[in-house]
Design a protein around this motif. Structure first.
Motif, mmCIF file in Angstrom:
data_model
loop_
_atom_site.group_PDB
_atom_site.id
_atom_site.type_symbol
_atom_site.label_atom_id
_atom_site.label_comp_id
_atom_site.label_asym_id
_atom_site.label_seq_id
_atom_site.Cartn_x
_atom_site.Cartn_y
_atom_site.Cartn_z
ATOM 1 N N HIS A 128 -15.229 37.918 -78.828
ATOM 2 C CA HIS A 128 -14.885 38.317 -77.375
ATOM 3 C C HIS A 128 -15.768 37.881 -76.195
ATOM 4 O O HIS A 128 -15.440 38.218 -74.965
ATOM 5 C CB HIS A 128 -14.901 39.961 -77.288
ATOM 6 N N THR A 131 -21.351 39.317 -71.775
ATOM 7 C CA THR A 131 -21.071 39.722 -70.016
ATOM 8 C C THR A 131 -22.512 40.099 -69.796
ATOM 9 O O THR A 131 -23.249 40.580 -70.432
ATOM 10 C CB THR A 131 -20.190 40.815 -70.052
ATOM 11 N N ARG A 135 -19.965 46.356 -65.303
ATOM 12 C CA ARG A 135 -18.645 46.591 -64.848
ATOM 13 C C ARG A 135 -17.514 46.033 -65.723
ATOM 14 O O ARG A 135 -16.283 46.400 -66.191
ATOM 15 C CB ARG A 135 -18.289 46.148 -63.474
ATOM 16 N N ASP A 136 -17.933 44.919 -66.497
ATOM 17 C CA ASP A 136 -16.850 44.308 -67.332
ATOM 18 C C ASP A 136 -16.710 44.835 -68.631
ATOM 19 O O ASP A 136 -15.880 44.821 -69.397
ATOM 20 C CB ASP A 136 -17.366 43.046 -67.814
ATOM 21 N N ALA A 138 -15.843 47.965 -68.820
ATOM 22 C CA ALA A 138 -14.756 48.927 -68.469
ATOM 23 C C ALA A 138 -13.562 48.687 -69.379
ATOM 24 O O ALA A 138 -12.726 49.273 -69.752
ATOM 25 C CB ALA A 138 -14.513 49.431 -67.315
ATOM 26 N N GLY A 139 -13.254 47.303 -69.311
ATOM 27 C CA GLY A 139 -12.020 46.513 -69.771
ATOM 28 C C GLY A 139 -12.152 46.251 -71.277
ATOM 29 O O GLY A 139 -11.201 45.955 -71.737
ATOM 30 N N ARG A 140 -12.954 46.955 -72.065
ATOM 31 C CA ARG A 140 -13.157 46.345 -73.438
ATOM 32 C C ARG A 140 -13.113 47.604 -74.241
ATOM 33 O O ARG A 140 -13.364 48.840 -73.742
ATOM 34 C CB ARG A 140 -14.619 45.663 -73.504
ATOM 35 N N GLU A 141 -12.792 47.529 -75.393
ATOM 36 C CA GLU A 141 -12.986 48.577 -76.411
ATOM 37 C C GLU A 141 -14.249 48.832 -76.760
ATOM 38 O O GLU A 141 -15.066 47.920 -77.352
ATOM 39 C CB GLU A 141 -11.966 48.485 -77.648
#
Length: 153
Positions: A128, A131, A135-136, A138-141
């Motif tokens: 994946h 980062t 804040r990145d 938040a969009g990940r599992e």
């Protein structure tokens, strides 16, 4: 008249002596009252507290140990749990929580900042990507500790 004054001396009148004696007695009573109150300045009794599991298991034992060295007459009872407790119903004196805000109608203050650490397995990062911006995430599992997120889950 309370004081008789001459060029060489000051002398209390009879009324002045009565007032002086009464004021002296009042000041002595105040001093005795303050002495009695000073006996109670050291905490004693039972302190019921709760803390989150994450904070309590890592930091609370040392804090309580130092507190008890300073106040040995206090019996500290600790409950580690992540649910929001009803302090009045459960007779809790202090609650320590890791939280993003205080949405409760209770007096609260910030004790310390919390540093978040995001971890990932090398295989996850390979698939994946990594980062450098929290804040990145938040969009990940992610596996998260629900009590430590802003919405509780």
């Amino acid at each position: 008249m309370l004081i008789m004054r001459t060029t060489r001396s000051l002398k209390l009148t009879e009324h002045g002596r009565v007032i002086f004696d009464r004021a002296s007695a009042i000041l002595a009573d105040v001093e005795m009252t303050l002495d009695a109150a000073r006996q109670f300045t050291r905490p004693e009794g039972v302190l019921h507290m709760t803390g989150s599991i994450a904070f309590g298991s890592g930091r609370l034992a040392d804090l309580i140990s130092r507190y008890l060295m300073q106040y040995p007459k206090v019996d500290v009872r600790v409950s580690l749990e992540d649910r929001i407790v009803n302090l009045a119903e459960e007779e809790i004196d202090v609650a320590l929580r890791i939280t993003a805000g205080t949405q409760w109608n209770l007096p609260a203050r910030r004790l310390a900042p919390i540093r978040w650490v995001y971890c990932a397995a090398p295989s996850y990062l390979q698939e994946h990507g990594g980062t450098t911006d929290p804040r990145d995430v938040a969009g990940r599992e992610c596996l998260v500790y629900p009590a430590m997120t802003q919405n509780g889950g």
